[in-house]
Design a protein around this motif. Structure first.
Motif, mmCIF file in Angstrom:
data_model
loop_
_atom_site.group_PDB
_atom_site.id
_atom_site.type_symbol
_atom_site.label_atom_id
_atom_site.label_comp_id
_atom_site.label_asym_id
_atom_site.label_seq_id
_atom_site.Cartn_x
_atom_site.Cartn_y
_atom_site.Cartn_z
ATOM 1 N N ILE A 2 0.837 -1.204 -0.061
ATOM 2 C CA ILE A 2 -0.002 0.095 -0.096
ATOM 3 C C ILE A 2 0.769 1.175 -0.111
ATOM 4 O O ILE A 2 0.588 2.276 -0.847
ATOM 5 N N GLU A 3 1.989 1.272 0.918
ATOM 6 C CA GLU A 3 2.741 2.561 0.852
ATOM 7 C C GLU A 3 3.517 2.759 -0.372
ATOM 8 O O GLU A 3 3.710 4.015 -0.825
ATOM 9 N N GLN A 4 3.957 1.548 -0.976
ATOM 10 C CA GLN A 4 4.624 1.779 -2.280
ATOM 11 C C GLN A 4 3.681 2.379 -3.244
ATOM 12 O O GLN A 4 3.950 3.366 -4.141
ATOM 13 N N VAL A 6 1.090 4.182 -2.644
ATOM 14 C CA VAL A 6 0.615 5.780 -2.326
ATOM 15 C C VAL A 6 1.871 6.521 -2.929
ATOM 16 O O VAL A 6 1.625 7.723 -3.247
ATOM 17 N N LYS A 7 2.918 6.015 -2.552
ATOM 18 C CA LYS A 7 4.246 6.908 -3.134
ATOM 19 C C LYS A 7 4.252 7.034 -4.534
ATOM 20 O O LYS A 7 4.404 8.245 -5.126
ATOM 21 N N ASP A 90 -5.336 -3.691 -1.281
ATOM 22 C CA ASP A 90 -4.296 -2.819 -1.568
ATOM 23 C C ASP A 90 -4.440 -1.519 -2.199
ATOM 24 O O ASP A 90 -4.107 -0.430 -2.058
ATOM 25 N N ALA A 94 -4.864 2.187 -1.015
ATOM 26 C CA ALA A 94 -4.014 3.492 -1.522
ATOM 27 C C ALA A 94 -4.429 4.447 -2.077
ATOM 28 O O ALA A 94 -4.243 5.606 -1.613
ATOM 29 N N GLN A 97 -5.871 6.541 0.947
ATOM 30 C CA GLN A 97 -4.719 7.197 1.541
ATOM 31 C C GLN A 97 -4.532 8.476 0.813
ATOM 32 O O GLN A 97 -4.164 9.524 1.705
ATOM 33 N N ASN A 141 -4.389 -3.919 9.503
ATOM 34 C CA ASN A 141 -3.751 -2.773 9.963
ATOM 35 C C ASN A 141 -4.852 -1.794 10.034
ATOM 36 O O ASN A 141 -5.445 -1.248 9.102
ATOM 37 N N LYS A 143 -4.827 1.214 10.414
ATOM 38 C CA LYS A 143 -4.509 2.403 9.891
ATOM 39 C C LYS A 143 -5.666 2.582 8.672
ATOM 40 O O LYS A 143 -5.962 3.516 8.373
ATOM 41 N N TYR A 144 -5.824 1.271 8.292
ATOM 42 C CA TYR A 144 -6.673 1.334 6.902
ATOM 43 C C TYR A 144 -7.894 1.125 6.954
ATOM 44 O O TYR A 144 -8.663 1.591 6.126
#
Ligand code: HPA
Length: 267
Positions: A2-4, A6-7, A90, A94, A97, A141, A143-144
């Motif tokens: 997910i973070e990848q 988002v980036k 995911d 993303a 996010q 998680n 957070k999501y």
């Protein structure tokens, strides 16, 4: 992942901030062609797999439609292609996010009732997950999203009312009903279609449910519309084919496009 994602989304969006994600089903990819100031981003730039089924492109289109900054997925990840359902979670997380608040999901679907023939539009009121899979399986998680998300109002009531009002205004007939998901890729047997009718389904397809579960989990408002491309197996005496699905979806796409454009102007 997910973070990848988002980036990579942030890097490729050139400071644009979409609030609405549009996912287009088989044969409906043209709906993004009317975006203003449109830019396309290949899935590989985000790290998404290259979606590979006839009728799907595998790119994001970012642009304005009505009052909204949109991001459209042209091509989705079907379970029948072998993608894990967690990939869909995911991807949706993303988008959540980066600030996406609404999901509009469309699909091509088979009808379980002869009063809703090919070419009809069906507003999805609820779904039945018969895929045997779930995108939220695995460690959660917080957070999501929550471990046990509520699905009692998965398809947002306000969004449905607004979409129905737009259809009335345009004089477009809009059916409403329950979408049942199977993984496919085979079309159903006639016995399966009879069984699904008994279960309470009105339309059947091979997508949408993992996206909607993930979007509700991530706190998005969901609007879902099916384009009916055929009657379910056994309800007529023709054989099922993906080419017929694509052809019928293309015929009804104009109608759906008009409704979505008006909806987004008003919403
Ligand atoms: N069954 C499952 N998925 C579908 C169908 C169908 O008849 N038509 C379009 N997608």
């Amino acid at each position: 992942m997910i973070e990848q994602y988002v980036k990579n989304l942030s890097l490729n969006l050139n400071n644009r901030h979409p609030d609405t994600l549009l996912i287009l089903g088989s044969g409906l990819g043209g709906l993004a062609e009317n975006f203003e100031d449109a830019e396309t981003i290949a899935y590989e730039k985000i790290g998404f797999p290259q979606a590979g089924v006839a009728g799907h492109k595998g790119q994001l289109v970012v642009g304005r439609l009505g009052r909204h900054e949109m991001v459209c997925m042209q091509g989705r990840f079907h379970l029948y292609e072998g993608y894990p359902p967690q990939l869909i979670k995911d991807v949706i997380c993303a988008f959540a996010q980066i600030g996406v608040k609404n999901l509009i999901v469309t699909n091509a679907a088979g009808s379980l009732k002869t009063e809703m023939p090919a070419g009809s539009l069906m507003l999805i009121t609820d779904h039945i997950n018969l895929s045997g899979q779930n995108p939220l399986i695995g460690k959660n998680n917080e957070k999501y999203g929550p471990r046990f998300p509520d699905m009692s109002l998965a398809y947002n009531l306000d969004c449905r009312e607004k979409f129905k009002a737009v259809a009335r205004k345009c004089g477009v007939e809009l059916h409403e009903g329950v979408y049942l998901m199977v993984t496919g890729p085979n079309f159903e047997t006639a016995a399966e279609i009879r069984a699904f009718k008994v279960l309470g389904a009105d339309a059947i397809g091979m997508s949408t449910v993992p996206e909607v579960i993930s979007a509700v989990y991530a706190g998005m408002k969901v609007l879902g519309v099916s384009v009916i491309t055929n009657l379910g197996t056994g309800l007529h005496n023709m054989q099922q084919s993906h080419n017929e699905t694509l052809a019928q979806a293309a015929l009804a796409a104009g109608k759906l496009q008009k409704l979505l454009e008006l909806y987004l102007e008003e919403e």
